[in-house]
Scaffold this motif. Structure first.
Motif, short mmCIF file in Angstrom:
data_model
loop_
_atom_site.label_atom_id
_atom_site.label_comp_id
_atom_site.label_asym_id
_atom_site.label_seq_id
_atom_site.Cartn_x
_atom_site.Cartn_y
_atom_site.Cartn_z
N MET A 75 0.83 -1.20 0.00
CA MET A 75 0.00 0.00 0.00
C MET A 75 0.86 1.26 0.00
SD MET A 75 -2.96 -1.22 2.66
CE MET A 75 -3.51 0.44 2.97
N THR A 76 1.96 1.23 0.74
CA THR A 76 2.86 2.38 0.78
C THR A 76 3.51 2.62 -0.57
OG1 THR A 76 3.31 1.95 3.11
CG2 THR A 76 4.88 3.36 1.94
N VAL A 77 3.97 1.56 -1.20
CA VAL A 77 4.61 1.69 -2.52
C VAL A 77 3.62 2.24 -3.53
CG1 VAL A 77 5.59 0.37 -4.44
CG2 VAL A 77 6.36 -0.07 -2.12
N VAL A 78 2.41 1.74 -3.54
CA VAL A 78 1.40 2.21 -4.49
C VAL A 78 1.07 3.67 -4.24
CG1 VAL A 78 -1.02 1.97 -5.15
CG2 VAL A 78 0.42 -0.05 -4.96
N LYS A 79 0.92 4.03 -2.98
CA LYS A 79 0.57 5.41 -2.65
C LYS A 79 1.68 6.38 -3.07
CE LYS A 79 -1.43 8.17 0.94
NZ LYS A 79 -2.40 8.10 1.98
N VAL A 80 2.93 6.02 -2.85
CA VAL A 80 4.05 6.90 -3.21
C VAL A 80 4.22 6.98 -4.72
CG1 VAL A 80 6.55 7.15 -3.08
CG2 VAL A 80 5.25 6.65 -1.01
N THR A 81 4.10 5.86 -5.42
CA THR A 81 4.32 5.88 -6.87
C THR A 81 3.16 6.56 -7.61
OG1 THR A 81 3.40 3.65 -7.07
CG2 THR A 81 5.79 3.85 -6.92
N ARG A 82 1.96 6.52 -7.04
CA ARG A 82 0.82 7.21 -7.68
C ARG A 82 0.88 8.71 -7.47
NH1 ARG A 82 -4.59 4.74 -5.73
NH2 ARG A 82 -5.14 6.86 -6.22
N GLY A 83 1.67 9.17 -6.53
CA GLY A 83 1.77 10.59 -6.27
C GLY A 83 0.74 11.11 -5.29
N ASP A 84 0.08 10.20 -4.57
CA ASP A 84 -0.90 10.64 -3.57
C ASP A 84 -0.22 11.30 -2.37
OD1 ASP A 84 -2.90 9.70 -5.13
OD2 ASP A 84 -3.21 7.85 -4.00
N TYR A 85 1.03 10.96 -2.16
CA TYR A 85 1.74 11.53 -1.01
C TYR A 85 2.37 12.84 -1.44
CZ TYR A 85 5.15 12.30 2.64
OH TYR A 85 5.88 12.85 3.64
N GLN A 86 1.97 13.92 -0.79
CA GLN A 86 2.54 15.23 -1.09
C GLN A 86 2.89 15.90 0.24
OE1 GLN A 86 -0.27 17.37 -3.42
NE2 GLN A 86 -0.08 16.02 -5.19
N MET A 87 4.03 16.56 0.26
CA MET A 87 4.46 17.24 1.47
C MET A 87 3.61 18.50 1.69
SD MET A 87 8.57 16.84 1.14
CE MET A 87 8.90 17.43 2.78
N GLN A 88 3.36 18.81 2.92
CA GLN A 88 2.64 20.02 3.28
C GLN A 88 3.54 21.22 3.07
OE1 GLN A 88 -0.58 19.92 4.04
NE2 GLN A 88 -0.51 17.69 3.83
N PRO A 89 3.00 22.40 2.81
CA PRO A 89 3.83 23.60 2.58
C PRO A 89 4.80 23.88 3.74
CG PRO A 89 1.57 24.05 1.96
CD PRO A 89 1.58 22.69 2.59
N SER A 90 4.39 23.63 4.98
CA SER A 90 5.28 23.87 6.12
C SER A 90 6.47 22.91 6.09
CB SER A 90 4.52 23.74 7.43
OG SER A 90 4.01 22.43 7.56
N GLU A 91 6.28 21.67 5.63
CA GLU A 91 7.37 20.69 5.54
C GLU A 91 8.35 21.09 4.44
OE1 GLU A 91 5.24 17.10 4.88
OE2 GLU A 91 5.03 16.67 7.01
N VAL A 92 7.86 21.68 3.37
CA VAL A 92 8.72 22.09 2.26
C VAL A 92 9.62 23.24 2.71
CG1 VAL A 92 8.78 23.08 -0.06
CG2 VAL A 92 7.11 21.30 0.50
N GLN A 93 9.08 24.19 3.45
CA GLN A 93 9.85 25.34 3.91
C GLN A 93 10.91 24.94 4.93
OE1 GLN A 93 6.83 27.94 5.42
NE2 GLN A 93 6.25 28.69 3.40
N ASN A 94 10.57 24.00 5.80
CA ASN A 94 11.52 23.57 6.84
C ASN A 94 12.55 22.59 6.30
OD1 ASN A 94 10.11 25.10 8.67
ND2 ASN A 94 8.87 23.39 9.40
N GLY A 95 12.33 22.03 5.16
CA GLY A 95 13.25 21.05 4.58
C GLY A 95 13.10 19.66 5.14
N ASN A 96 11.98 19.38 5.78
CA ASN A 96 11.75 18.04 6.36
C ASN A 96 11.25 17.11 5.32
OD1 ASN A 96 12.57 18.91 8.80
ND2 ASN A 96 10.52 19.41 9.53
#
Length: 55
Positions: free
Chosen positions: A34-55
């Motif tokens: 399920m994790t592999v499918v979710k990541v490869t489909r692009g369903d997982y996206q970082m939140q704007p706060s995570e992008v700014q902090n570099g996490n």
């Protein structure tokens, strides 16, 4: 001294442990799939706060 025949309890315990181990392995495989499918489909996206902090 030679080893004697295993008692019935050991045989039943082994079969129970084997069943539990196979069940846990199947559960891990399902979660991993399920994790592999979710990541490869692009369903997982970082939140704007995570992008700014570099996490």
């Amino acid at each position: 001294m030679s080893l004697s025949k295993q008692h019935e309890i050991h045989t039943r315990r082994f079969s129970r442990n084997l069943g539990l181990g196979l069940t846990l392995a199947a559960l891990v495989a399902i979660f991993f799939g399920m994790t592999v499918v979710k990541v490869t489909r692009g369903d997982y996206q970082m939140q704007p706060s995570e992008v700014q902090n570099g996490n």
